[in-house]
Design a protein around this motif. Structure first.
Motif, mmCIF file in Angstrom:
data_model
loop_
_atom_site.group_PDB
_atom_site.id
_atom_site.type_symbol
_atom_site.label_atom_id
_atom_site.label_comp_id
_atom_site.label_asym_id
_atom_site.label_seq_id
_atom_site.Cartn_x
_atom_site.Cartn_y
_atom_site.Cartn_z
ATOM 1 N N ARG A 23 0.942 -1.261 -0.053
ATOM 2 C CA ARG A 23 -0.259 -0.261 -0.057
ATOM 3 C C ARG A 23 1.028 1.137 -0.022
ATOM 4 O O ARG A 23 1.799 0.879 0.654
ATOM 5 C CB ARG A 23 -0.752 -0.154 1.002
ATOM 6 C CG ARG A 23 -1.934 1.526 1.655
ATOM 7 C CD ARG A 23 -3.104 1.569 2.635
ATOM 8 N NE ARG A 23 -3.602 2.817 1.990
ATOM 9 C CZ ARG A 23 -3.510 3.402 3.198
ATOM 10 N NH1 ARG A 23 -2.571 3.942 3.666
ATOM 11 N NH2 ARG A 23 -4.109 4.328 3.250
ATOM 12 N N TYR A 24 0.465 2.381 -0.760
ATOM 13 C CA TYR A 24 0.936 3.573 -1.244
ATOM 14 C C TYR A 24 0.358 4.300 -0.663
ATOM 15 O O TYR A 24 -0.712 4.627 -1.145
ATOM 16 C CB TYR A 24 1.648 3.743 -2.207
ATOM 17 C CG TYR A 24 2.642 2.865 -2.823
ATOM 18 C CD1 TYR A 24 4.122 3.266 -2.614
ATOM 19 C CD2 TYR A 24 2.168 1.129 -3.028
ATOM 20 C CE1 TYR A 24 5.186 2.516 -2.807
ATOM 21 C CE2 TYR A 24 4.048 0.527 -3.924
ATOM 22 C CZ TYR A 24 5.067 1.555 -4.138
ATOM 23 O OH TYR A 24 5.823 0.612 -4.051
ATOM 24 N N GLY A 25 0.779 5.503 0.016
ATOM 25 C CA GLY A 25 0.548 6.410 0.170
ATOM 26 C C GLY A 25 1.051 7.823 -0.599
ATOM 27 O O GLY A 25 1.963 7.856 -0.151
ATOM 28 N N GLY A 26 0.333 8.767 -0.847
ATOM 29 C CA GLY A 26 0.869 9.614 -1.826
ATOM 30 C C GLY A 26 2.040 9.232 -2.894
ATOM 31 O O GLY A 26 2.771 9.786 -3.484
ATOM 32 N N TRP A 27 1.109 8.709 -3.864
ATOM 33 C CA TRP A 27 1.792 7.539 -4.775
ATOM 34 C C TRP A 27 2.220 9.201 -5.630
ATOM 35 O O TRP A 27 3.485 8.673 -6.170
ATOM 36 C CB TRP A 27 1.048 7.206 -5.632
ATOM 37 C CG TRP A 27 1.497 6.654 -7.103
ATOM 38 C CD1 TRP A 27 0.992 7.177 -8.306
ATOM 39 C CD2 TRP A 27 2.262 4.738 -6.936
ATOM 40 N NE1 TRP A 27 1.543 6.163 -9.352
ATOM 41 C CE2 TRP A 27 2.166 4.455 -9.063
ATOM 42 C CE3 TRP A 27 2.749 4.407 -6.266
ATOM 43 C CZ2 TRP A 27 3.260 4.149 -9.060
ATOM 44 C CZ3 TRP A 27 3.564 3.144 -7.009
ATOM 45 C CH2 TRP A 27 3.872 2.991 -8.210
ATOM 46 N N SER A 28 1.748 10.010 -6.170
ATOM 47 C CA SER A 28 2.428 10.935 -6.815
ATOM 48 C C SER A 28 3.480 11.615 -6.031
ATOM 49 O O SER A 28 4.231 11.965 -7.247
ATOM 50 C CB SER A 28 1.007 11.579 -6.911
ATOM 51 O OG SER A 28 -0.225 10.661 -7.935
ATOM 52 N N ASP A 29 3.627 11.563 -5.139
ATOM 53 C CA ASP A 29 4.666 12.543 -4.066
ATOM 54 C C ASP A 29 5.640 11.661 -4.439
ATOM 55 O O ASP A 29 7.379 11.856 -3.246
ATOM 56 C CB ASP A 29 3.874 13.047 -3.244
ATOM 57 C CG ASP A 29 3.738 14.315 -3.527
ATOM 58 O OD1 ASP A 29 3.409 14.395 -4.572
ATOM 59 O OD2 ASP A 29 1.780 14.358 -2.793
ATOM 60 N N LEU A 30 5.574 10.158 -4.646
ATOM 61 C CA LEU A 30 7.120 9.242 -3.744
ATOM 62 C C LEU A 30 8.003 9.296 -4.493
ATOM 63 O O LEU A 30 7.962 10.021 -5.997
ATOM 64 C CB LEU A 30 6.161 8.071 -4.192
ATOM 65 C CG LEU A 30 7.061 7.114 -3.947
ATOM 66 C CD1 LEU A 30 6.271 6.158 -2.468
ATOM 67 C CD2 LEU A 30 6.228 5.409 -4.849
ATOM 68 N N LYS A 31 8.826 9.737 -3.852
ATOM 69 C CA LYS A 31 10.352 9.693 -4.422
ATOM 70 C C LYS A 31 11.638 8.374 -4.463
ATOM 71 O O LYS A 31 11.297 8.267 -3.644
ATOM 72 C CB LYS A 31 11.101 10.366 -3.346
ATOM 73 C CG LYS A 31 10.525 12.859 -3.005
ATOM 74 C CD LYS A 31 10.577 12.925 -4.391
ATOM 75 C CE LYS A 31 9.614 14.338 -4.030
ATOM 76 N NZ LYS A 31 9.412 14.985 -5.217
ATOM 77 N N ARG A 32 11.437 7.755 -5.653
ATOM 78 C CA ARG A 32 12.265 6.554 -6.268
ATOM 79 C C ARG A 32 12.882 7.142 -7.248
ATOM 80 O O ARG A 32 12.490 8.038 -8.276
ATOM 81 C CB ARG A 32 10.706 5.724 -6.757
ATOM 82 C CG ARG A 32 10.847 5.132 -4.949
ATOM 83 C CD ARG A 32 11.464 4.345 -3.751
ATOM 84 N NE ARG A 32 10.834 3.228 -3.010
ATOM 85 C CZ ARG A 32 10.249 4.963 -1.753
ATOM 86 N NH1 ARG A 32 10.536 6.241 -1.884
ATOM 87 N NH2 ARG A 32 9.818 3.862 -0.710
ATOM 88 N N GLU A 33 13.962 6.535 -7.808
ATOM 89 C CA GLU A 33 15.120 6.802 -8.638
ATOM 90 C C GLU A 33 14.262 5.045 -9.342
ATOM 91 O O GLU A 33 14.076 4.429 -8.798
ATOM 92 C CB GLU A 33 16.491 6.323 -8.214
ATOM 93 C CG GLU A 33 16.905 7.867 -7.834
ATOM 94 C CD GLU A 33 16.232 9.211 -8.438
ATOM 95 O OE1 GLU A 33 16.557 8.954 -9.634
ATOM 96 O OE2 GLU A 33 15.856 10.204 -7.689
ATOM 97 N N LYS A 34 14.803 4.962 -10.308
ATOM 98 C CA LYS A 34 14.774 3.510 -10.903
ATOM 99 C C LYS A 34 15.362 2.872 -10.703
ATOM 100 O O LYS A 34 16.485 2.807 -9.796
ATOM 101 C CB LYS A 34 14.988 3.818 -13.077
ATOM 102 C CG LYS A 34 15.330 3.139 -13.491
ATOM 103 C CD LYS A 34 14.960 3.096 -15.534
ATOM 104 C CE LYS A 34 14.176 2.093 -16.162
ATOM 105 N NZ LYS A 34 14.235 2.317 -17.727
ATOM 106 N N ASN A 35 14.830 1.379 -11.002
ATOM 107 C CA ASN A 35 15.979 0.772 -10.032
ATOM 108 C C ASN A 35 15.207 0.396 -8.413
ATOM 109 O O ASN A 35 16.055 -0.294 -7.858
ATOM 110 C CB ASN A 35 16.433 0.078 -10.503
ATOM 111 C CG ASN A 35 17.186 -1.332 -10.680
ATOM 112 O OD1 ASN A 35 16.119 -1.786 -10.666
ATOM 113 N ND2 ASN A 35 18.354 -1.243 -10.309
#
Length: 150
Positions: A23-35
């Motif tokens: 489960r993710y909250g704030g999907w649009s603001d998620l700070k992730r890089e590729k991989n």
């Protein structure tokens, strides 16, 4: 001297399933890089320990705008033929995307999953239905056959 016979019993189990969610909250603001990935808790199925992973910005081999998914068999004896499906669900339980994989053979530390499993836009659509941007990845892993030596 004659060789000593060895005794081996093959155990085969069929069609067991287990489900897990990320489960993710704030999907649009998620700070992730590729991989970069997030994983579920471990779960037991068919005598093995499994985990599921989501790569929000895609895995190393993913095209731009894709979300990668994989399932890993971490501890098992022998081989397990399995498939998995994933639903992208919003907070209200509405399914926005669904994919089913072809069966594959898992052994200890085997992971499988397409690098281009979902379009990022499909997941973004689910996030836009709640003020908190909640997205749920609902995994179901189903063993088709399990074979191990005893």
């Amino acid at each position: 001297m004659l060789p000593t016979p060895c005794s081996e019993t093959m155990v085969t189990a069929r069609r067991q399933s287990a489900s897990v969610r990320i489960r993710y909250g704030g999907w649009s603001d998620l700070k992730r890089e590729k991989n970069q990935w997030d994983k579920s808790g471990d779960f037991e199925l068919g005598g093995a320990t499994w985990t599921a992973r989501v790569y929000p910005r895609g895995a190393a081999g993913s095209a731009e705008g894709k979300v990668a998914i994989c399932v890993q068999c971490m501890h098992c004896d022998g081989a397990i033929e399995a498939r998995f499906e994933v639903h992208v669900v919003d907070m209200a339980g509405k399914v926005h995307a669904h994919r089913l994989t072809a069966p594959g053979v898992f052994r200890k530390d085997t992971e499988m999953g397409p690098a281009d499993f979902f379009e990022r836009a499909e997941v973004d659509a689910a996030a836009q239905t709640s003020p908190e941007g909640v997205v749920i990845f609902a995994f179901t892993v189903t063993t088709i056959t399990e074979t191990r030596s005893e």
